[in-house]
Motif scaffolding. Structure first.
Motif, short mmCIF file in Angstrom:
data_model
loop_
_atom_site.label_atom_id
_atom_site.label_comp_id
_atom_site.label_asym_id
_atom_site.label_seq_id
_atom_site.Cartn_x
_atom_site.Cartn_y
_atom_site.Cartn_z
N GLU A 202 -3.92 -1.83 0.73
CA GLU A 202 -4.64 -1.19 -0.36
C GLU A 202 -6.13 -1.56 -0.34
OE1 GLU A 202 -1.54 -0.63 -4.01
OE2 GLU A 202 -2.30 -2.66 -3.67
N TRP A 203 -6.96 -0.60 -0.70
CA TRP A 203 -8.38 -0.80 -0.86
C TRP A 203 -8.65 -1.16 -2.33
CZ3 TRP A 203 -12.37 0.93 2.87
CH2 TRP A 203 -11.82 1.28 4.10
N ILE A 204 -9.40 -2.21 -2.56
CA ILE A 204 -9.62 -2.72 -3.92
C ILE A 204 -10.73 -1.93 -4.60
CG2 ILE A 204 -10.21 -4.73 -5.32
CD1 ILE A 204 -9.24 -6.45 -2.96
N TRP A 205 -10.44 -1.41 -5.78
CA TRP A 205 -11.37 -0.55 -6.51
C TRP A 205 -12.29 -1.42 -7.39
CZ3 TRP A 205 -13.93 3.64 -6.68
CH2 TRP A 205 -14.40 4.20 -7.87
N HIS A 206 -13.62 -1.18 -7.27
CA HIS A 206 -14.62 -1.87 -8.08
C HIS A 206 -15.40 -0.81 -8.88
CE1 HIS A 206 -14.15 -5.76 -5.95
NE2 HIS A 206 -13.98 -5.01 -4.87
N PRO A 207 -15.04 -0.57 -10.13
CA PRO A 207 -15.72 0.46 -10.94
C PRO A 207 -17.01 -0.08 -11.55
CG PRO A 207 -13.91 -0.48 -12.19
CD PRO A 207 -13.89 -1.16 -10.84
#
Length: 367
Positions: A202-207
């Protein structure tokens, strides 16, 4: 910097994408745009390569990415657009005037444009279409035991961690933001941190930011100030504005991003390139307006047109106007312009496509 360019109108065609590569294997760069390729070194011979579907003011042709897809030693190219809903490659037949067969890579939905990046770090470029409202999918060319393209692609839909909606908007960038030596993806409302295994994990989401309604493709990821961490450079595709963004890092690892205007009074910046065009050893920002990005309704769509070189001073960007004026005088850069040394003099030239015609700008240096 006092760059000078010699402007040559090549064609009145209204295709919005162009590429520079050796079509006929003679070692000389040629120009490919839409339904035609132009034979180097003088580009006076225009060869038809096939039909491109037209929709209203547009052609369904929003990228020209050279790649030997079928391993025959000839460069083909990758295209696709908003209406055809497909990512495609056109096969170079090796004979001037012969039709370039079109092959569908995938049904993708609407494609704003496509870019090629080395997503998995193996030294080969993968295809990444920007499909607003659709998933982020990487298309990898399958190769045989000798490393030659097979004509087939594997589709890898990226998995997001920390975001339920695994879709992208208008705007896409790629580069190392985490500082781990891998390429991360930049989307409109945040960025995706690359795992060690990009297609499995999984690619980690940084909003962490909101880059606007319709950022450019690409969003550039570059280290402007030499501090070892990358910044962002982006344009507003359908509004006013060109900006760069940096961040501060808190003790807990949280990033706080800050926007800096480069050119707030020009609009419709779609394609950006970061290359050393003045030959001083440091890259410059090359970009310009896309003529009639939408047929009407974009902010600044009736303003004059132009393209520019922005020089980074260490603190800010200085704008150098290369061409500017009303329709028929100034010139935009389309959705996918091309930069290469066309005449072997060691200087980078610019090929500017668009609904306002196809133009070569020969770089005459600082003379």
């Amino acid at each position: 910097m006092a760059l000078h360019f010699r402007k040559r109108v090549l064609a009145a065609e209204r295709y919005e994408s162009a590429g520079i590569f050796d079509v006929n294997g003679d070692g000389i760069p040629d120009i490919v745009s839409g339904a035609f390729w132009y034979e180097g070194p003088d580009f006076r011979r225009q060869h038809r390569l096939g039909t491109v579907a037209a929709f209203d003011e547009y052609y369904d042709d929003f990228s020209t990415i050279p790649m030997d897809v079928n391993g025959d030693g000839r460069l083909d190219f990758i295209t696709g657009g908003w209406w055809g809903n497909t990512l495609r490659w056109r096969e170079n037949p090796g004979v001037a005037g012969q039709e370039w067969p079109e092959h569908i890579i995938a049904e993708t939905g609407h494609i704003e444009t496509t870019r090629a990046w080395d997503v998995d770090g193996d030294g080969e470029l993968e295809l990444v279409p920007n499909t607003p409202g659709g998933p982020l999918v990487v298309y990898k060319l399958l190769r045989d035991a000798q490393g030659r393209g097979t004509g087939q692609f594997a589709a890898h839909k990226l998995k997001f961690r920390g975001r339920a909606n695994d879709t992208q908007g208008h705007g896409l960038g790629f580069g190392d933001l985490a500082g781990h030596g891998r390429g991360d993806f930049v989307l409109t409302h945040g960025w995706l941190e690359a795992p060690a295994r990009p297609y499995e994990d999984e690619w980690i989401w940084h909003p962490e930011f909101n880059l606007g309604r319709a950022p450019s493709v690409p969003i550039l990821v570059v280290d402007l100030n030499g501090d070892g961490k990358n910044e962002l450079i982006l344009g507003e595709g359908h509004a006013y504005g060109l900006s760069w963004w940096d961040y501060t890092l808190a003790a807990d690892g949280a990033r706080t991003w800050r926007r800096h205007d480069i050119d707030p009074l020009s609009s419709q910046y779609h394609d950006l390139q970061w290359l050393d065009i003045d030959g001083d050893g440091a890259p410059e920002l090359i970009t310009g307006k896309r003529f009639r990005a939408h047929p009407q309704g974009d902010e600044g769509d009736k303003d004059p047109y132009g393209w520019y070189v922005f020089k980074w001073t260490g603190e800010c960007f200085v704008k150098h106007v290369i061409d500017f004026g009303p329709l028929g005088t100034g010139k935009g850069l389309g959705i996918h312009f091309a930069v290469a040394d066309l005449n072997g003099n060691g200087r980078l030239d610019v090929v500017a496509p668009g609904k306002d015609g196809l133009v070569i700008y020969y770089n005459e240096g600082n003379a």
